[in-house]
Design an enzyme around this catalytic site. Structure first.
Site, PDB file in Angstrom:
ATOM      1  N   LYS A  87      -3.165 -10.044   1.185  1.00 18.85           N
ATOM      2  CA  LYS A  87      -2.263  -8.920   0.969  1.00 18.85           C
ATOM      3  C   LYS A  87      -2.182  -8.011   2.189  1.00 18.85           C
ATOM      4  CE  LYS A  87      -0.267  -8.452  -1.822  1.00 18.85           C
ATOM      5  NZ  LYS A  87       0.984  -9.223  -1.695  1.00 18.85           N
ATOM      6  N   ASP A 137      -4.786 -15.709   0.284  1.00 15.46           N
ATOM      7  CA  ASP A 137      -3.671 -16.520  -0.196  1.00 15.46           C
ATOM      8  C   ASP A 137      -3.572 -17.829   0.550  1.00 15.46           C
ATOM      9  OD1 ASP A 137      -3.025 -13.538  -0.777  1.00 15.46           O
ATOM     10  OD2 ASP A 137      -1.815 -14.727  -2.170  1.00 15.46           O
TER      11      ASP A 137
END
Ligand SMILES: CSC[C@H]1O[C@H](OP(=O)(O)O)[C@H](O)[C@@H]1O
Length: 356
Positions: A235, A224
């Site tokens: 995650k 991300d």
């Protein structure tokens, strides 16, 4: 209007979600109806174009969209890119309609570029796997969801796994369920089944015993936000996998477009990790993530009422535990500041040789 596949309803139902204004799109982002770093950037860019087309305050819309989720750098990047195109058009004398069309064209360009990046990451990642694991027949473990549901194209890490499958090299895809929102169980298993892969779902807690049994040949995950030092926000549960991979001498490979590399964030400690509502942990709801939208108490209790829960959406893996970062511009291994910067500049061709 923006039409989304509502990922909260998968795998049970393929339902379209229509967002006719920015608040609706912000809610869709916050509740993971649309999710995954590259796709968040694309959705954010389309959201700016929607605001412009509907005569909303674009600067205000950009702020709401970019602030919907803090960790995936792609969201702010996509929003900023479309907003800047809009402002530039106005500055150059375009009227509101024309400037809105320019913002839409920029969103479509980002969408197209991400699809192209997916294909190039898949190719670079497959080549890298062939170098690491000659002869094929390898078993890959993946975490969360990184396929077409996070991208304008085939995805990131899952796109590499799909390329390996297509090349007849993937013996098995181990799919972490990825508590609490079950992106692995609900979305990666859905994509693996559609791709005809041999895949097996496992609880996140079972990954350690797979490594111990020698059943994992490589870990493929997305990202991300990748900081300039090579720290990888992904995650929650990714960092423990990196530690397991290092202990068991298994390659831990991060696959992400250069739009996920944030050279402005110098190190992992500076990455803002999104903290999500506790009821996503303390309640089960059907479909699995209705709890994401439902108010606390709407799901079946998984813990005593009033239980406090720690629920970070991401964790950060230090660069020394990352075997390689695969981007559309090539691979950097080991992961260094210079190597990452080279890939972002488009200089990286094949394995990066940058020194830290
Ligand atoms: C390669 S982007 C996918 C990335 O996004 C996921 O987070 P979320 O489902 O909360 O949007 C996860 O971190 C994946 O690795």
């Amino acid at each position: 209007m923006i039409v989304l596949l509502d990922q909260r309803r998968l795998p049970a139902e393929e339902v379209e979600l229509l967002c006719t204004d920015v608040p609706a799109l912000v809610e869709a982002i916050r509740t993971l109806a649309v999710r995954g770093a590259p796709l968040l950037g694309i959705a954010g860019a389309y959201g700016v174009a929607l605001a412009a087309a509907r005569g909303f305050d674009v600067e205000e819309a950009a702020g709401l969209l970019a602030g919907a989720r803090p960790t995936a750098v792609n969201l702010a990047y996509g929003v900023r890119r479309a907003a800047r195109a809009y402002e530039e058009a106005l500055k150059n004398g375009a009227d509101g309609v024309r400037a809105a069309a320019v913002a839409l064209a920029e969103a479509r360009a980002l969408h197209r570029e991400d699809a192209e990046a997916s294909a190039r990451m898949a190719a670079h990642g497959l080549t890298h796997l062939e170098e690491l694991l000659p002869g094929g027949g390898y078993r890959v473990l993946t975490h969360c969801n990184t396929g077409a549901l996070v991208s304008g194209g085939g995805g990131t890490a899952f796109a590499v796994a799909a390329a390996a499958h297509g090349a007849g090299q993937l013996r098995r895809l181990w799919v972490d369920e990825t508590r609490p929102l079950l992106q692995g169980a609900r979305l990666t298993a859905y994509e693996a089944a559609r791709a005809g892969m041999a895949y097996t779902l496992l609880t996140d807690n079972a990954a350690g015993s797979l490594f111990a049994a020698g059943e994992v040949d490589a870990v493929l995950i997305g990202a991300d936000r990748i900081a300039a030092d090579g720290s990888v926000a992904n995650k929650v549960g990714s960092y423990p996998l990196a530690v397991l991979a290092r202990y068991h001498h298994v390659p831990f490979i991060v696959v992400a477009p250069t739009t996920t590399v944030d050279l402005g964030t110098l190190e992992g400690a500076a990455i803002e990790v999104e903290q999500r509502p506790g009821h996503e942990v303390t309640e089960f709801s059907a479909p699995a993530v209705a709890g994401v939208t439902a108010e606390p108490g709407a799901g079946a209790p998984a813990a005593p009422l009033g239980t406090q829960a720690y629920n970070p959406a991401f964790d950060v893996t230090p660069p020394e535990l990352v075997t390689a970062v695969v981007t559309e511009n090539g691979v950097v291994s080991p992961v260094t500041r210079t190597g990452l910067a080279e890939l972002c500049a488009g200089q990286g061709k094949g394995t990066g040789s940058g020194q830290g």
